[in-house]
Motif scaffolding. Structure first.
Motif, PDB file in Angstrom:
ATOM      1  N   LEU A  92       0.801  -1.380   0.006  1.00 21.74           N
ATOM      2  CA  LEU A  92      -0.097   0.149  -0.122  1.00 21.74           C
ATOM      3  C   LEU A  92       0.918   1.404   0.067  1.00 21.74           C
ATOM      4  N   GLU A  94       3.976   1.576  -1.070  1.00 19.80           N
ATOM      5  CA  GLU A  94       4.738   1.692  -2.538  1.00 19.80           C
ATOM      6  C   GLU A  94       3.591   2.323  -3.429  1.00 19.80           C
ATOM      7  N   GLN A  95       2.495   1.926  -3.444  1.00 16.16           N
ATOM      8  CA  GLN A  95       1.611   2.126  -4.538  1.00 16.16           C
ATOM      9  C   GLN A  95       0.952   3.585  -4.451  1.00 16.16           C
ATOM     10  N   SER A  96       0.598   3.741  -3.109  1.00 12.82           N
ATOM     11  CA  SER A  96      -0.085   5.128  -2.811  1.00 12.82           C
ATOM     12  C   SER A  96       0.600   6.258  -2.122  1.00 12.82           C
ATOM     13  N   LEU A  97       1.448   5.749  -1.211  1.00 15.92           N
ATOM     14  CA  LEU A  97       2.307   6.974  -0.413  1.00 15.92           C
ATOM     15  C   LEU A  97       3.541   7.470  -1.007  1.00 15.92           C
ATOM     16  N   LYS A  98       4.317   6.578  -1.693  1.00 16.49           N
ATOM     17  CA  LYS A  98       5.593   7.039  -2.351  1.00 16.49           C
ATOM     18  C   LYS A  98       5.347   8.066  -3.620  1.00 16.49           C
ATOM     19  N   VAL A 100       3.207  10.408  -3.468  1.00 15.79           N
ATOM     20  CA  VAL A 100       2.578  11.813  -2.866  1.00 15.79           C
ATOM     21  C   VAL A 100       3.953  12.320  -2.391  1.00 15.79           C
ATOM     22  N   ASP A 120      -6.366  10.854   2.410  1.00 16.82           N
ATOM     23  CA  ASP A 120      -7.167   9.899   2.405  1.00 16.82           C
ATOM     24  C   ASP A 120      -6.456   8.826   1.069  1.00 16.82           C
ATOM     25  N   ILE A 121      -6.484   7.799   1.406  1.00 16.71           N
ATOM     26  CA  ILE A 121      -6.279   6.751   0.483  1.00 16.71           C
ATOM     27  C   ILE A 121      -7.375   5.798   0.105  1.00 16.71           C
ATOM     28  N   ALA A 122      -8.058   5.776  -0.982  1.00 19.54           N
ATOM     29  CA  ALA A 122      -9.182   5.037  -1.348  1.00 19.54           C
ATOM     30  C   ALA A 122     -10.301   5.316  -0.466  1.00 19.54           C
ATOM     31  N   LEU A 126      -4.819   7.188   6.153  1.00 18.54           N
ATOM     32  CA  LEU A 126      -3.764   6.234   6.480  1.00 18.54           C
ATOM     33  C   LEU A 126      -3.966   5.675   7.830  1.00 18.54           C
TER      34      LEU A 126
END
Length: 424
Positions: A92, A94-98, A100, A120-122, A126
């Motif tokens: 998660l 790797e996909q969503s935070l990196k 940003v 917010d992620i999806a 967090l």
């Protein structure tokens, strides 16, 4: 100064995840493990290894900033976020935070910390452990980019003076609540021993007798073993709601019992953390408030510490505003971004409620040092020695970091490096 690379490293926390519900329900210890099935969603066993994830941020100057995602020992209990594991969360991140984080300007800490705390992620915020870790990394990045120490960044951005005096440290015993006390006395910690009174038959006693005996022993042990007669640590014991369990949260009966503990603790001041658990935030505020009233009616000076159901900055504000306790534990991983810890400490101090900057045994050396910098800036009344339950390891990490801060501060002032820091 911008972030040019981001990486995530799985790691170990310094203790274990424990299913509090199963332990309170009577799960039996078998060596260091517990027998029985877990009760809390996400747990594979009543006790399982604590995990952490290090967030690594490379800056344009080539330096790497770091912060550790970590969650409390009793994850999933009393309204807290669920279990945090590296295997589940690194993909998660790797996909969503990196994406940003890449290219982010780290010249200032506070606005960045606030941004990621609210991210917010999806459609969901967090996990608190992630917000905790990324804020540490952002604080470290701002410090590295500006050639300041982390506490200096906080003092500058919050407009706080630098106080060169040491903080009061609070030792945590774990289940080794006798030998650990001797270690704490030798080290001269300001508050002790935590005690980990999380089980009625084994640690509290069906009518509270085991804890009563322990408090009697504790006071006498300090008196007979201290090398300095002026050493008078505060006694701070966490009972995880078990006193309320044996007295059905009857505040009069609870107050009577606490008054007896107070006598046994003489001449030392007694703090009781989490005396009861009402099962909800509003219920907890009411329960603790009524208990404080009952204690004052009996002329007691026992101090009540809020913990359960006081998880977020908003919760801290609500507990303080309700005047339902004498001290609030600011459990750093539960507050998410570390800027919330600073704000919580300052709010407590502003409103006359003692601030205990705590956390969990289930953290890491990196998170403990970052928290010490936050504490050195905000100045809570008490700071937990962490991580781990062995005391010595946490004491080495926290006390030594504080010593380094004070020593470098004095060295900078003596050498008149750059601008002398204001001290109080």
């Amino acid at each position: 100064m911008r972030i040019t690379n981001v990486a995530f490293a799985p790691g170990h926390a310094a203790f274990y995840f424990d299913d509090q519900a199963a332990i309170k329900a009577g799960a039996k210890q078998d060596g260091f493990m517990y027998r029985g099935q877990p009760d809390t969603l996400g747990f594979e066993a009543v006790r399982q290894g604590g995990e952490a994830v290090t967030i690594l941020l490379q800056l344009e100057n080539g330096l790497w900033a770091q912060g550790d995602c970590a969650a409390v020992q009793y994850s999933g209990a009393a309204g807290r976020d669920p279990l945090f594991t590296a295997e589940k969360f690194i993909p998660l991140l790797e996909q969503s935070l990196k994406p940003v984080l890449m290219g982010l300007d780290v010249a200032t800490f506070r606005p960045n910390a606030m941004r990621f705390d609210q991210l917010d992620i999806a459609g969901a915020p967090l996990h608190t452990a992630v917000r905790y870790g990324v804020s540490q990394a952002l604080l470290d990045a701002s410090a590295l980019a500006s050639r300041r120490q982390k506490y200096e960044v906080i003092c500058d951005e919050w407009g706080l003076p630098v106080n060169a005096h040491p903080l009061e440290l609070f030792g945590q015993s774990g289940d080794d609540r006798y030998n650990a006390v001797d270690k704490m006395i030798m080290r001269g910690v300001a508050a002790l021993p935590h005690g980990l009174i999380n089980n009625i038959p084994q640690k509290l006693g069906r009518t509270g007798g085991k804890l009563s005996e322990y408090v009697t022993w504790l006071a006498q042990r300090i008196i007979t073993q201290r090398s300095d007669v002026d050493y008078e640590p505060k006694l701070h014991i966490d009972v995880y709601g078990t006193i309320g369990n044996i007295f059905d949260n009857d505040v009069v009966k609870m107050a009577d019992y606490l008054c007896d503990l107070e006598k046994r603790a003489t001449p030392f001041e007694l703090y009781i953390e989490g005396p009861g658990d009402a099962g909800s935030k509003d219920g907890q505020i009411t329960l603790l408030g009524n208990l404080c009233v009952a204690l004052k009616a009996k002329g007691s000076r026992v101090k009540i510490v809020a913990d359960e159901w006081c998880n977020t900055l908003t919760d801290v504000v609500d507990f303080v505003d309700a005047r339902c306790c004498d001290m609030v534990q600011i459990k750093t991983p539960d507050l998410g971004s570390i800027h919330n810890t600073v704000d919580a400490v300052l709010y407590c101090k502003k409103n006359g409620v003692e601030a205990y900057q705590g956390g969990t045994c289930n953290e890491t050396d990196i998170s403990a040092r970052a928290c010490l910098h936050a504490a050195f800036a905000a100045r809570p009344d008490r700071v937990l020695v962490k991580p781990g339950m062995g005391f010595d390891e946490g004491m080495t990490i926290v006390a030594n970091e504080m010593s380094r801060i004070m020593t470098t501060l004095k060295a900078k002032e003596a050498a008149h490096v750059d601008q002398p820091l204001q001290t109080v």
